[in-house]
Design an enzyme around this catalytic site. Sequence first.
Site, PDB file in Angstrom:
ATOM      1  N   THR A   1      -6.880  -4.618   0.770  1.00  0.00           N
ATOM      2  CA  THR A   1      -5.656  -4.990   1.493  1.00  0.00           C
ATOM      3  C   THR A   1      -5.879  -6.224   2.359  1.00  0.00           C
ATOM      4  O   THR A   1      -5.016  -7.111   2.416  1.00  0.00           O
ATOM      5  CB  THR A   1      -5.160  -3.815   2.367  1.00  0.00           C
ATOM      6  OG1 THR A   1      -4.961  -2.700   1.518  1.00  0.00           O
ATOM      7  CG2 THR A   1      -3.852  -4.142   3.069  1.00  0.00           C
TER       8      THR A   1
ATOM      9  N   ASP B   1       0.852  -1.202   0.000  1.00  0.00           N
ATOM     10  CA  ASP B   1       0.000   0.000   0.000  1.00  0.00           C
ATOM     11  C   ASP B   1       0.886   1.249   0.000  1.00  0.00           C
ATOM     12  O   ASP B   1       0.663   2.202  -0.754  1.00  0.00           O
ATOM     13  CB  ASP B   1      -0.891   0.062   1.252  1.00  0.00           C
ATOM     14  CG  ASP B   1      -1.834  -1.122   1.393  1.00  0.00           C
ATOM     15  OD1 ASP B   1      -3.039  -0.926   1.273  1.00  0.00           O
ATOM     16  OD2 ASP B   1      -1.356  -2.257   1.611  1.00  0.00           O
TER      17      ASP B   1
HETATM   18 MG    MG Z   1      -6.429   0.771   0.004  1.00  0.00          MG
END
Ligand code: MG
Length: 308
Positions: A121, A50
């Site tokens: 995620t 990320d």
């Molecule tokens: Mg995200």
Amino acid sequence: MTTNAPLIMRIMALSINTAKRAGVIIRDVLKQGDLGIVDKGKNDPQTEADRSAQRCIIASLAKKFPSIKIIGEEGGSDLNVCDEWLVSELDETFLRQDCPADWRDAQPEDFVIWVDPLDGTAEYTQGFVEHVTVLIGIAVKNSAVGGIIHQPFYKQSSGELGRTIWGLKGLGTGGFTAVKPPANEFIITTTRSHSNALHQKAVDVFNASKVLKVGGAGFKVLQLLEGKAHAYVFATPGCKKWDTCAPEAVLEASGGTLTNINGEHYEYHENVEHVNGRGVLASVGNNHQELVEKIPLEVRQAVGTKQT
Ligand code: MG
Ligand code: AMP
Ligand code: MG
């Protein structure tokens, strides 16, 4: 030719290549094995993928378009990235198209770019990598107008890994073939990790023939675009403007609709609240308002209030 193209076309064309580069970073982090997981909140993890994907996207877009406001999920980003992460080439195939008249004169101050460097995620950390997308949403004067949805782990029939889908309102979509969902069924796509009792109530009223629980706002909208589901129902706050800007633009460029649970579009100006407080309802047919009204008013009114 490329430098003369309207600003929105150049932003889209750079975003396409930048999303692809971010996809390579996301695959590389997984391959190397140490995800560097940090918990940002309950059911809200962040990984090295990320963080790195966001740095690549924001540094690349900010370098080419320094006066445009860019908001990324992972907060302020270090703009000093290695050359390898700096994308400067525009997608020439995209640029060869005509810009829709509505956006031709849009100026830098009219834009906000909403970046979710890795949507899904939780699924990425759990091995459901096909749910992962990179989302770059382009808002013009408050509305979601253009979007890129990149799938780093999509397997092309050629064996190549990764697929990039784009949509621009007034122009259309590219990178995939739209399919209508089956006419004799009603299939819902929804969250697999952020449900609650009220949300379940909203899903249940549809009496769906199937409920697909998948991760990420980007992947759920792809389920609609590829005919796997008729509606995306998320009757709880929690997803943010960077989750919905690109999916909304791509879906609506393809004729669908994405709103809050009351049928109202979200705003995307730079000072807007990040949380989508009234959930998400998205559909591909032309019966969006009917779907809104199927959810009892008391359920819709309760979404986003304190007790939920
Ligand atoms: Mg995200
Ligand atoms: P989901 O549909 O649960 O996969 O969520 C779609 C997107 O919204 C993902 O980026 C999630 O991380 C985010 N999201 C949804 N609900 C929440 C929540 N309660 N807290 C944090 N993020 C959320
Ligand atoms: Mg997300």
